[in-house]
Design an enzyme around this catalytic site. Structure first.
Site, short mmCIF file in Angstrom:
data_model
loop_
_atom_site.label_atom_id
_atom_site.label_comp_id
_atom_site.label_asym_id
_atom_site.label_seq_id
_atom_site.Cartn_x
_atom_site.Cartn_y
_atom_site.Cartn_z
N SER A 152 8.39 -6.44 1.82
CA SER A 152 8.34 -5.42 2.86
C SER A 152 9.61 -5.48 3.71
CB SER A 152 7.06 -5.59 3.69
OG SER A 152 6.79 -4.43 4.45
N GLU A 230 3.89 8.59 7.50
CA GLU A 230 3.42 8.56 8.87
C GLU A 230 2.59 7.31 9.14
OE1 GLU A 230 4.35 10.69 11.09
OE2 GLU A 230 5.46 11.91 9.62
N HIS A 275 0.02 -3.05 -1.25
CA HIS A 275 1.19 -3.52 -0.53
C HIS A 275 1.00 -4.90 0.10
CE1 HIS A 275 4.97 -3.20 1.67
NE2 HIS A 275 4.32 -3.60 2.75
#
Length: 292
Positions: A152, A230, A275
């Site tokens: 990440s 978003e 993720h």
């Protein structure tokens, strides 16, 4: 594995906790390979441990208040978080792992504007000088087998290290790097990679088993990962169908880097992984790659 730990610059704003895990037994002739495990405090020790035991040393630069196995779900997602050491550590992480603004300074985090970003130059300079100097004084390490892993924002930092210090790491391993950050800023920076590695005094030492003057970049992402432009909205829960699959973006990056003469770039899929879970899955793979 045995543990060495210290705090560099203790008592100052630049204080950093370091943990070095060293395999048991006699080291290889040239020293242990070293894996720098960004966000390692969240996943180490690996459970279950690597098959056959670890055969590389692992350096974990810590952020205060972050020790523990749970990935903070509010990190970088625009979700309200309590104040205190944990939030301060996440803000420090956002600063450490992100590239500077075009003018070389700091700029706001795109999803948490109260956090400053753009401190990756200072972090990498600290990693490659006092942090590695301390680690090398604790155990015999092979400078030609230096590996960097990040996930990440940590993956964003690892890619930026490739830009800032090309060839300094024999292998860079990125799980789910934040390619979206600042409208794809890292892609623009990677376009500026040199056509040849630095040479002469001070040039990076490469793994002797690698092709002449080539380094390796391993990209990873989960097959179930989605990217959401978003931040999450509690009043409108996310659906997988609303997200953009991550793997095609990484495949595009792999193709983008395929013509760099000194770089071998590969993409690995983490089956059934989303993720957050890619951090631990990628770390397990990174341990194996670092010892290869």
């Amino acid at each position: 594995m045995s543990l060495r730990e210290t705090t560099l610059a203790a008592g100052t704003p630049d204080a950093r906790r370091l943990r070095l895990h060293v395999p048991d037994g006699a080291p290889p002739r040239d020293g242990w390979p070293l894996l720098v495990l960004l966000d390692g405090d969240w996943v180490w020790p690996l459970d279950p441990p690597p098959e056959g035991g670890a055969s590389s040393a692992v350096l974990i630069p810590g952020h205060g208040g972050m020790r523990g196995p749970v990935l903070p779900r509010f990190a970088g997602q625009g979700v309200s978080a309590p104040s205190g050491p944990r939030t301060q550590a996440l803000a420090r992480r956002a600063l450490d792992f992100t590239p500077p603004a075009p003018d070389g300074g700091h700029w706001p985090d795109p999803r948490r504007p109260e956090w400053q970003c753009g401190g990756a130059d200072a972090f990498l300079d600290a990693l490659l000088d006092p942090m590695l100097a301390w680690a090398s004084a604790q155990a015999p390490l092979d400078p030609a087998r230096l590996n960097l892993y990040g996930h990440s924002y940590g993956g964003l930092c690892a890619l930026y290290a490739l830009v800032r210090h090309p060839g300094r790491f024999a292998r860079t391993i990125c799980a789910s790097p934040s390619l979206w950050w600042r409208d794809g800023r890292i892609g623009t920076l990677l376009d500026g990679l040199p056509r040849a590695l630095p040479s002469g005094p001070g040039a990076p030492a490469l793994h002797a088993s690698a092709p002449a003057s080539r380094v390796r970049l391993t990209l990873m992402a989960g097959t179930d990962e989605r990217w959401y432009p978003e931040p999450p909205n509690p009043a409108n829960p996310r659906r997988p169908a609303d997200g953009i699959p991550t793997l095609p973006r990484l495949e595009a990056l792999r193709r983008r880097l395929s013509d760099i003469p000194w770089l071998d770039c590969e993409l690995e899929c983490l089956d059934g992984i989303q993720h957050g879970d890619a951090l631990r899955a990628g770390a397990r793979r990174a341990v194996a790659l670092a010892a290869a």
